[in-house]
Enzyme design. Structure first.
Site, PDB file in Angstrom:
ATOM      1  N   PHE A  17       0.844  -1.212   0.000  1.00 17.09           N
ATOM      2  CA  PHE A  17       0.000   0.000   0.000  1.00 17.09           C
ATOM      3  C   PHE A  17       0.878   1.261   0.000  1.00 17.09           C
ATOM      4  O   PHE A  17       0.851   2.056  -0.951  1.00 17.09           O
ATOM      5  CB  PHE A  17      -0.915  -0.076   1.237  1.00 17.09           C
ATOM      6  N   ASN A  38       8.248  -9.486  -1.493  1.00 17.08           N
ATOM      7  CA  ASN A  38       8.016 -10.928  -1.630  1.00 17.08           C
ATOM      8  C   ASN A  38       6.541 -11.243  -1.864  1.00 17.08           C
ATOM      9  O   ASN A  38       6.157 -12.400  -1.975  1.00 17.08           O
ATOM     10  CB  ASN A  38       8.549 -11.708  -0.409  1.00 17.08           C
ATOM     11  N   GLY A  42       1.961  -7.647  -0.112  1.00 13.54           N
ATOM     12  CA  GLY A  42       1.933  -6.736  -1.257  1.00 13.54           C
ATOM     13  C   GLY A  42       1.104  -7.329  -2.391  1.00 13.54           C
ATOM     14  O   GLY A  42       0.757  -8.504  -2.367  1.00 13.54           O
ATOM     15  N   VAL A  63      13.326  -9.627   1.601  1.00 10.67           N
ATOM     16  CA  VAL A  63      14.455  -8.813   2.091  1.00 10.67           C
ATOM     17  C   VAL A  63      14.975  -9.279   3.450  1.00 10.67           C
ATOM     18  O   VAL A  63      16.048  -8.856   3.876  1.00 10.67           O
ATOM     19  CB  VAL A  63      14.104  -7.300   2.147  1.00 10.67           C
ATOM     20  N   LYS A  97      10.960 -10.979  11.649  1.00  8.83           N
ATOM     21  CA  LYS A  97      12.172 -11.077  10.819  1.00  8.83           C
ATOM     22  C   LYS A  97      12.352  -9.858   9.923  1.00  8.83           C
ATOM     23  O   LYS A  97      13.460  -9.334   9.780  1.00  8.83           O
ATOM     24  CB  LYS A  97      12.130 -12.365   9.982  1.00  8.83           C
ATOM     25  N   ASN A 105      19.492  -5.944   6.776  1.00 10.75           N
ATOM     26  CA  ASN A 105      19.899  -6.079   5.372  1.00 10.75           C
ATOM     27  C   ASN A 105      19.749  -4.759   4.612  1.00 10.75           C
ATOM     28  O   ASN A 105      20.608  -4.384   3.807  1.00 10.75           O
ATOM     29  CB  ASN A 105      19.073  -7.169   4.677  1.00 10.75           C
ATOM     30  N   LYS A 111      24.521   1.163   3.501  1.00  8.04           N
ATOM     31  CA  LYS A 111      25.913   1.422   3.905  1.00  8.04           C
ATOM     32  C   LYS A 111      26.862   1.111   2.749  1.00  8.04           C
ATOM     33  O   LYS A 111      27.744   1.921   2.420  1.00  8.04           O
ATOM     34  CB  LYS A 111      26.240   0.562   5.124  1.00  8.04           C
ATOM     35  N   TYR A 151       5.113  -6.951  16.079  1.00  2.00           N
ATOM     36  CA  TYR A 151       5.247  -5.783  15.191  1.00  2.00           C
ATOM     37  C   TYR A 151       5.910  -4.634  15.946  1.00  2.00           C
ATOM     38  O   TYR A 151       6.898  -4.068  15.488  1.00  2.00           O
ATOM     39  CB  TYR A 151       3.858  -5.378  14.705  1.00  2.00           C
TER      40      TYR A 151
END
Ligand code: UDP
Length: 326
Positions: A17, A38, A42, A63, A97, A105, A111, A151
């Site tokens: 969204f 993934n 979505g 990710v 995760k 990640n 970075k 969350y």
């Protein structure tokens, strides 16, 4: 991807969204966008209109496992996460995760590329708040082991990780604390109150108020939110910034507004209040006003009418907003 004349942005959760609306805005601002998703929560339909756009690329990937981008990158926007209470109750471990490993990640990518990093954080960091309205310097009242903890704590960890990369590695990082947002491209069945009530009103079934409906929320239309986030990304401000609409209402008032605006014959039905459901929520946006010269512009009724039209279209096409995978 072609020449380096354009800024390159990576948007994790780019088919979600908020991620898809952010992608649209970045393309409008002249960026190239690499969206990674993934597709657990979505929806490919959210980015279908970008097919064939040479400045847009989609990578289907998780990710939380790794992020592989070979191009030079200027901005990393970390928006991947289940974000509705039902989704993170049903996907507790992927939620933890993506907030923890996914953030690590995404920071690592930023970075390596010497890119600016922006974390999509949340008003859930304040938990069931004891300070009202919520200012950024409030540390929150979160139950770490409750059902919403997966969350809330993942996002709190993500904020800690982001500040550590800022302080230790000297990275350019930003944190937006996003309050309740609504608009086209929400999933009809994601369980959140805006799609739930509108779907029920349009379908002629009762609007399900959890608890007595006295709990409050403050709803921001998606275009206002994305504007605040874009301004934050372009700023040099590193502390968290609340972005949301301070117009607060009870959930009962919200149900009545949806009934009035849709003209439905649906009635109200009361159901038990979920565990740890915050009793109040309203952003204090003094900081966003001062630092970003931002405040919401879209009136509630205007935003809600656009959202109702979007959901009406989904229902007509039989797109009920189920999760795709996971
Ligand atoms: N809610 C409700 N009926 C529904 C869905 C949600 O009364 O069908 C309530 C929920 O208990 C909460 C508020 O609406 O108090 C907002 O819920 P939502 O899931 O949208 O997100 P939250 O703000 O709790 O993260």
């Amino acid at each position: 991807m072609p020449s380096r004349s354009k800024k390159v942005s990576v948007v994790t959760g780019g088919a979600g969204f908020l991620g898809s609306h952010l992608t649209d805005r970045l393309l409008t601002e002249g960026h190239r966008v690499i969206a990674i998703d993934n597709l657990v929560t979505g929806n490919p339909a959210n980015i279908a209109h970008l097919g064939g756009n040479e400045n847009f690329r989609f990578i289907k990937s998780n990710v939380s496992s790794y992020i592989l981008v070979e191009d030079a990158v200027d901005y990393v926007f970390h928006f991947a996460s289940p974000a509705s209470p039902i989704d993170y109750l049903e996907l507790p471990i992927p939620t933890l995760k993506v907030g923890a490993l996914g953030t690590h990640n995404a920071l690592g990518l930023a970075k390596a590329k010497k890119a600016t990093f922006l974390l999509a954080s949340t008003s859930e960091c304040y938990g069931d708040p004891l300070v009202h309205p919520q200012t950024e310097d409030y540390w929150g009242n979160v139950n770490p082991i409750g059902p919403r903890g997966v969350y809330d704590e993942a996002k709190r960890f993500a904020e800690a990780m982001t500040m550590a990369y800022h302080r230790f590695h000297g990275m350019d990082t930003k944190i937006v604390r996003i309050f309740n947002t609504y608009g086209p491209r929400m999933r009809l069945r994601d369980g959140r109150v805006v799609p739930a009530f509108i779907g029920q009103a349009l379908g002629g079934t009762p609007l399900t108020i959890f608890g007595d409906g006295s709990q409050t929320r403050s709803f921001c239309f998606v275009s206002d939110l994305i504007d605040g986030i874009f301004r934050l990304a372009m700023s040099d401000f590193h502390e968290p910034v609340n972005i949301g609409n301070p117009r607060e209402m009870t959930i009962k008032q919200f149900a009545e507004e949806i009934i009035r605006i849709t003209g439905t014959k649906s009635e109200i039905e009361y159901k038990p209040l979920p565990v740890d459901d915050p009793k109040v929520r309203q952003p204090d946006i003094t900081r966003a006003r001062k630092v970003l010269d931002w405040e919401p512009r879209v009136r509630f009724e205007e935003g809600i009418v656009k959202t109702i039209e979007y959901f009406r279209g989904c229902l007509e096409r039989g797109e009920l907003g189920e999760r795709f995978e996971g």
